[in-house]
Design a protein around this motif. Structure first.
Motif, mmCIF file in Angstrom:
data_model
loop_
_atom_site.group_PDB
_atom_site.id
_atom_site.type_symbol
_atom_site.label_atom_id
_atom_site.label_comp_id
_atom_site.label_asym_id
_atom_site.label_seq_id
_atom_site.Cartn_x
_atom_site.Cartn_y
_atom_site.Cartn_z
ATOM 1 N N TYR A 309 0.824 -1.200 0.000
ATOM 2 C CA TYR A 309 0.000 0.000 0.000
ATOM 3 C C TYR A 309 0.864 1.257 0.000
ATOM 4 O O TYR A 309 1.709 1.445 0.878
ATOM 5 C CB TYR A 309 -0.945 0.009 1.199
ATOM 6 N N GLN A 359 -5.273 -1.544 -4.826
ATOM 7 C CA GLN A 359 -5.324 -0.122 -4.502
ATOM 8 C C GLN A 359 -5.808 0.649 -5.721
ATOM 9 O O GLN A 359 -5.244 0.530 -6.807
ATOM 10 C CB GLN A 359 -3.933 0.360 -4.084
ATOM 11 N N GLY A 363 -6.237 5.837 -4.076
ATOM 12 C CA GLY A 363 -5.643 5.388 -2.829
ATOM 13 C C GLY A 363 -6.536 4.595 -1.909
ATOM 14 O O GLY A 363 -6.169 4.353 -0.752
ATOM 15 N N ILE A 365 -8.634 1.016 -0.831
ATOM 16 C CA ILE A 365 -8.410 -0.423 -0.927
ATOM 17 C C ILE A 365 -9.714 -1.124 -1.289
ATOM 18 O O ILE A 365 -10.746 -0.899 -0.649
ATOM 19 C CB ILE A 365 -7.830 -0.974 0.391
#
Length: 382
Positions: A309, A359, A363, A365
């Protein structure tokens, strides 16, 4: 289709939050749209974007808010602004749909705006069964066009297990994709075949001349690393130039590895697992010339999908790894510092078989699950 996360609508009120390893106060509904989950380093709620999938596998984002989700049976579903459009891409070739085989991962070319290339891995059928193939194509509206198979792994097999397969690119534009050993353990140590390996290619399928085995007689020149059982998680940390992989063990011994040039990751000569029958595969967990995982799971959680991430939407999660767990039916957040495993946290316990984590360009998830088949989005809460 219900867009906001609804426990009653999905009929999963009990399993979503039962047995979670960390505090998740069901009474806190400050967002007004769902139950806030308070994990160790972030608070969020779940937005269920779609249900009713069978075996979703990969996902990637197109420009202007659209994203694609692959189904193992050979379909690519189109979403627009987080809603399923009811449409699928047309023109995908037949897949070898047997057991774990079918359509798997999907990724855009790093310079998609210029090239228009979309890459997929799928089990391609042939006379003697099928094997993992790497294909790229372009889109004309929702029609697949300009199809190129840029790598076909060999040999073909009628087995229905251990196809891999994930795709990622590094910052130099090299493409990496993974293959399983198709249930034949010895394949993983045999440099003369493609199975149980991670391969490195140029974006058009050409083999880089500096690959570790490019000049070794009898070896497949595309091999970057070997000794893998079934890698179904692959992600790249561009800031530190690190390639990570997660790998299915048998009963025990799922692995998180850092993948380096030409290294042997040991399967089946060394393993932290045993066979499904209980038989010993190897007495050794270490051997000279073979790499150790930076972490392993015993019992197996059945790792699948892997994300490094890089966003800022969940500040406490930046630079963390996230892996799905098929058997564990959860998502795991992993802290790695200076290439060393530090700690992990279970999230979304009992949500379903977590197949992939990705992702989005903004940004956030997204999570793909099987049983039930869902597309989920994690919404951060300040």
């Amino acid at each position: 289709m219900e867009h906001i996360f609804s426990l009653a609508g999905l009929g999963i009120a009990l399993f979503l939050f039962a047995g979670c390893g960390h505090v998740q106060r069901q009474g806190d509904t400050s967002t007004g749209t769902g139950i806030v989950i308070h994990s160790e380093k972030a608070s969020f709620y779940i937005d269920t974007l779609h249900t009713g999938l069978e075996n979703p596998w990969g996902m990637t984002w197109l420009p202007e808010g659209r994203f694609l989700v692959t189904e193992r049976k050979g379909e690519i579903w189109i979403f627009d602004n987080d809603q399923y459009t009811g449409k699928k891409l047309s023109g995908f070739p037949d897949v070898y749909q047997r057991g774990q085989g079918g359509l798997m991962d999907i990724q855009l070319h790093p310079n998609y705006a210029e090239t228009g290339w979309i890459y997929v891995t799928y089990a391609k059928p042939g006379k003697d069964g099928g094997s993992t193939a790497l294909m790229r194509f372009q889109l004309i509206d929702n029609q697949i066009d300009h199809i190129e198979t840029i790598y076909q792994t060999l040999p073909l097999s009628a087995a229905g297990i251990h196809f891999g397969s994930r795709i990622t690119f590094d910052k130099r534009g090299y493409l990496y994709f993974s293959t399983g050993e198709r249930g034949i353990k010895e394949n993983a140590q045999d440099l003369a075949n493609d199975m149980g390996k991670i391969h490195r290619l140029h974006d058009d399928g050409r083999i880089p001349t500096d690959n570790p085995f490019a000049n070794q007689p009898g070896a497949k020149p595309s091999i970057w690393s070997y000794g893998h059982r079934n890698v179904q998680g692959l992600t790249y940390d561009a800031a530190n130039d690190v390639l990570y992989a997660t790998e299915h063990g048998p009963r025990g011994g799922d692995e998180l590895n850092i993948i380096d040039r030409g290294k042997n990751y040991g399967w089946p000569s060394i393993t932290y697992g045993i066979d499904y029958s209980g038989a010993i595969i190897s007495e050794l967990t270490e051997r000279e010339g073979m790499e150790q995982p930076i972490h392993y799971w015993t019992p197996s959680i059945a790792t699948c999908g892997l994300l490094y991430y890089t966003g800022d939407r969940y500040p406490g999660w930046k630079s963390n790894l996230f892996t799905g767990a098929l058997a564990g039916r959860h998502m795991t957040r992993i802290e790695v510092i200076n290439e060393r495993y530090i700690d992990e946290e279970k999230l979304l316990q009992n949500i379903g078989r977590v197949r992939n984590i990705a992702q989005s360009p903004d940004g956030l998830i997204y999570v793909l699950t099987e049983d039930p088949g869902m597309v989920l989005k994690l919404i951060p809460v300040d």
